[in-house]
Structures are given as structure tokens and as C-alpha cells.
Design an enzyme around this catalytic site. Structure first.
Site, PDB file in Angstrom:
ATOM      1  N   LYS A  13       0.831  -1.213   0.000  1.00 13.59           N
ATOM      2  CA  LYS A  13       0.000   0.000   0.000  1.00 13.59           C
ATOM      3  C   LYS A  13       0.869   1.267   0.000  1.00 13.59           C
ATOM      4  O   LYS A  13       0.646   2.164  -0.807  1.00 13.59           O
ATOM      5  CB  LYS A  13      -0.909   0.050   1.243  1.00 13.59           C
ATOM      6  CG  LYS A  13      -1.900  -1.073   1.366  1.00 13.59           C
ATOM      7  CD  LYS A  13      -2.895  -0.793   2.491  1.00 13.59           C
ATOM      8  CE  LYS A  13      -2.277  -0.689   3.865  1.00 13.59           C
ATOM      9  NZ  LYS A  13      -1.647  -1.930   4.360  1.00 13.59           N
ATOM     10  N   ARG A  88      -9.430   1.365   8.992  1.00 12.69           N
ATOM     11  CA  ARG A  88      -8.957   0.018   9.308  1.00 12.69           C
ATOM     12  C   ARG A  88      -9.986  -0.772  10.106  1.00 12.69           C
ATOM     13  O   ARG A  88      -9.720  -1.924  10.462  1.00 12.69           O
ATOM     14  CB  ARG A  88      -7.668   0.117  10.118  1.00 12.69           C
ATOM     15  CG  ARG A  88      -6.412  -0.247   9.337  1.00 12.69           C
ATOM     16  CD  ARG A  88      -5.245  -0.003  10.259  1.00 12.69           C
ATOM     17  NE  ARG A  88      -4.050  -0.704   9.920  1.00 12.69           N
ATOM     18  CZ  ARG A  88      -2.970  -0.123   9.398  1.00 12.69           C
ATOM     19  NH1 ARG A  88      -2.975   1.142   9.090  1.00 12.69           N
ATOM     20  NH2 ARG A  88      -1.881  -0.833   9.192  1.00 12.69           N
ATOM     21  N   ARG A 127      11.994  -5.721   5.355  1.00 15.24           N
ATOM     22  CA  ARG A 127      11.690  -4.345   4.930  1.00 15.24           C
ATOM     23  C   ARG A 127      12.635  -3.331   5.571  1.00 15.24           C
ATOM     24  O   ARG A 127      12.987  -3.443   6.732  1.00 15.24           O
ATOM     25  CB  ARG A 127      10.243  -4.020   5.321  1.00 15.24           C
ATOM     26  CG  ARG A 127       9.822  -2.635   4.918  1.00 15.24           C
ATOM     27  CD  ARG A 127       8.341  -2.529   4.818  1.00 15.24           C
ATOM     28  NE  ARG A 127       7.690  -2.383   6.121  1.00 15.24           N
ATOM     29  CZ  ARG A 127       6.396  -2.066   6.245  1.00 15.24           C
ATOM     30  NH1 ARG A 127       5.651  -1.901   5.173  1.00 15.24           N
ATOM     31  NH2 ARG A 127       5.864  -1.958   7.425  1.00 15.24           N
ATOM     32  N   ARG A 159      11.548  -0.706  10.962  1.00 19.89           N
ATOM     33  CA  ARG A 159      10.461  -0.274  11.844  1.00 19.89           C
ATOM     34  C   ARG A 159      10.379  -1.174  13.073  1.00 19.89           C
ATOM     35  O   ARG A 159      10.507  -2.380  12.967  1.00 19.89           O
ATOM     36  CB  ARG A 159       9.125  -0.348  11.084  1.00 19.89           C
ATOM     37  CG  ARG A 159       8.796   0.931  10.377  1.00 19.89           C
ATOM     38  CD  ARG A 159       7.609   0.788   9.503  1.00 19.89           C
ATOM     39  NE  ARG A 159       6.413   0.266  10.176  1.00 19.89           N
ATOM     40  CZ  ARG A 159       5.198   0.311   9.625  1.00 19.89           C
ATOM     41  NH1 ARG A 159       5.031   0.844   8.433  1.00 19.89           N
ATOM     42  NH2 ARG A 159       4.160  -0.185  10.261  1.00 19.89           N
TER      43      ARG A 159
HETATM   44  P1  AMP Z   1       0.971   1.310   9.006  1.00 21.94           P
HETATM   45  O1  AMP Z   1       2.159   2.163   8.789  1.00 21.94           O
HETATM   46  O2  AMP Z   1      -0.206   1.702   8.163  1.00 21.94           O
HETATM   47  O3  AMP Z   1       1.276  -0.162   8.910  1.00 21.94           O
HETATM   48  O4  AMP Z   1       0.509   1.568  10.523  1.00 21.94           O
HETATM   49  C1  AMP Z   1       1.339   1.242  11.611  1.00 21.94           C
HETATM   50  C2  AMP Z   1       0.527   1.078  12.874  1.00 21.94           C
HETATM   51  O5  AMP Z   1      -0.146   2.316  13.178  1.00 21.94           O
HETATM   52  C3  AMP Z   1      -0.588   0.041  12.792  1.00 21.94           C
HETATM   53  O6  AMP Z   1      -0.115  -1.267  13.032  1.00 21.94           O
HETATM   54  C4  AMP Z   1      -1.529   0.548  13.869  1.00 21.94           C
HETATM   55  O7  AMP Z   1      -1.051   0.226  15.154  1.00 21.94           O
HETATM   56  C5  AMP Z   1      -1.418   2.057  13.721  1.00 21.94           C
HETATM   57  N1  AMP Z   1      -2.444   2.556  12.752  1.00 21.94           N
HETATM   58  C6  AMP Z   1      -2.233   3.053  11.507  1.00 21.94           C
HETATM   59  N2  AMP Z   1      -3.387   3.376  10.905  1.00 21.94           N
HETATM   60  C7  AMP Z   1      -4.366   3.072  11.792  1.00 21.94           C
HETATM   61  C8  AMP Z   1      -5.799   3.154  11.765  1.00 21.94           C
HETATM   62  N3  AMP Z   1      -6.458   3.593  10.676  1.00 21.94           N
HETATM   63  N4  AMP Z   1      -6.464   2.758  12.865  1.00 21.94           N
HETATM   64  C9  AMP Z   1      -5.819   2.315  13.962  1.00 21.94           C
HETATM   65  N5  AMP Z   1      -4.500   2.182  14.052  1.00 21.94           N
HETATM   66  C10 AMP Z   1      -3.756   2.554  12.981  1.00 21.94           C
END
Ligand code: AMP
Length: 213
Positions: A13, A88, A127, A159
Site C-alpha cells: 500500500k 482500518r 523491509r 520499523r
Molecule cells: P501502518 O504504517 O499503516 O502499517 O501503521 C502502523 C501502525 O499504526 C498500525 O499497526 C496501527 O497500530 C497504527 N495505525 C495506523 N493506521 C491506523 C488506523 N487507521 N487505525 C488504527 N491504528 C492505525
């Protein structure tokens, strides 16, 4: 154009969002990036988000929806956006629909990029990230110089939540809370499905072709 990118963590994504944002000239909004910037800046939001992120859980809906609401008020969102990692959960999706309705807007398409858990685990554990938003993989898409970003020369990092145990928890969270969104948007007739295991450029081309139709 108003787009949502949906899919498990590591399906591509973020990578597609960076490219699509440049081509379509609309901002890329990643809730994950917003949380990480807050963690780095040591803000109260960052402190709160970190406990959930490090455990592979979702940050609570009200907090997340508020952040998106504020971000959408910025001028660059007037002509559209690409949401990466939001919504999400079903409540987030419902609140987002309402928020857009109040703005007289609606989502044009939901780009669902899928990949099997085994592929994701392999991907996320290799990654490497750059602060400029580019992502690399030690085997599949390594930078020209190990540990250094091709685009900006920044130092690459891993990360915190890309550790195997957290990856498994994030996948569990995805299957339980996020995958029901596929059906939610299918019923609205706006979902477009893509195979996240294809090469990046192939998926980008397929997405752009589908959006034209
Ligand atoms: P990502 O970079 O999109 O993988 O997001 C990293 C982390 O941020 C996720 O594993 C969640 O803990 C938190 N996070 C990101 N977007 C959301 C969302 N829309 N709702 C809740 N938690 C989120």
C-alpha cells in the site's frame, strides 16, 4: 480523485501510495506515518499511539478519526487524497463516510491490494524504511548502496513493529478488524482488487488502468 488503499500490512500500500500520489497529484495520507512522526516528536499523541503500535494493535478509532478529520481540513486535500492505512475498522469507515458526506464528497474507489500471510511475513521481516517515505527490501528491492536511500541519501532503518512477533499480531488484527472492510466497500460497488505479489510497476499500471475505466 478520492482513493482508499486497503490490504494487509506489507501488501504494498505505502509503495503504491507514493507513486500514485505523484502521478495523480493528490496527497498521500498515511495514518501510520502521522503516528510515527508523533512518536518521533514525543507528542502526547505519539506516546499514546506507541503502546498500541508496538503491540501490533490498532490505535483507538476516535483518536484515529480525529487525526484524519484535521488532516482533511488542510488545503491540499480539496482536490482529493489517497488514504493509506485508513480506515482500518468498520466504525472508522462509517465515521469516514459521514465526514466526507458533510464535506459534500465521496470515495471514488477503494484499491484493495492482497497477499498471503506467508508472503507478508517474508516481506516485512526484510523491509527497510527511509524517513522520506521510500521503502526497500533486502532481497526484492535493495537500495543501490546497502543501508542508504537511493532517492535522498538518508540512512535506512527497520520499523520497530516489523519484528516477527509483532508482524504476526498485526496480521491477526488485520484479519479480525480490517478485512471486513472488503465486504463493506464491495457492497457499495467501489472496490477494485489487485494482487500484491506482482512486481510494483505492474500493479501500478493495473491500478491506473482500472481507475481510468
Ligand atoms: P501502518 O504504517 O499503516 O502499517 O501503521 C502502523 C501502525 O499504526 C498500525 O499497526 C496501527 O497500530 C497504527 N495505525 C495506523 N493506521 C491506523 C488506523 N487507521 N487505525 C488504527 N491504528 C492505525
Amino acid at each position: 480523485m478520492r482513493l482508499i488503499l486497503l490490504g494487509p500490512p506489507g501488501a504494498g500500500k505505502g509503495t503504491q501510495a507514493v507513486v500514485l500520489s505523484e502521478i495523480l497529484m493528490i496527497p498521500h495520507i498515511s495514518t501510520g506515518d502521522i503516528f510515527r512522526a508523533n512518536i518521533k516528536g514525543g507528542t502526547p499523541l505519539g506516546l499514546l499511539a506507541k503502546s498500541y503500535i508496538d503491540a501490533g494493535k490498532l490505535v483507538p478509532d476516535d483518536v484515529t478519526v480525529d487525526i484524519v478529520g484535521s488532516r482533511l481540513k488542510e488545503d491540499d486535500c480539496d482536490n482529493g487524497f489517497i488514504m493509506d492505512g485508513f480506515p482500518r475498522t468498520i466504525p472508522q469507515a462509517e465515521l469516514f463516510d459521514r465526514m466526507l458526506e458533510e464535506r459534500g464528497e465521496k470515495i471514488d474507489a477503494v484499491i484493495n491490494i492482497d497477499a498471503d500471510d506467508s508472503v507478508i511475513i517474508r516481506r516485512l521481516s526484510g523491509r527497510r524504511m527511509c524517513h522520506c517515505g521510500r521503502t526497500y527490501h533486502v532481497e526484492n528491492s535493495p537500495p543501490k548502496v546497502e543501508g542508504i536511500c537511493d532517492a535522498c541519501g538518508g540512512k535506512l532503518f527497520i520499523r520497530d513493529d516489523d519484528r516477527e512477533e509483532t508482524i504476526r499480531e498485526r496480521l491477526r488484527t488485520y484479519h479480525e478488524q480490517t478485512s471486513p472492510l472488503i465486504d463493506y466497500y464491495r457492497k457499495k460497488g467501489i472496490i477494485l482488487n489487485f494482487d500484491g505479489t506482482k512486481p510494483i510497476e505492474v500493479t501500478t499500471r493495473e491500478i491506473l488502468e482500472s481507475l481510468k475505466k
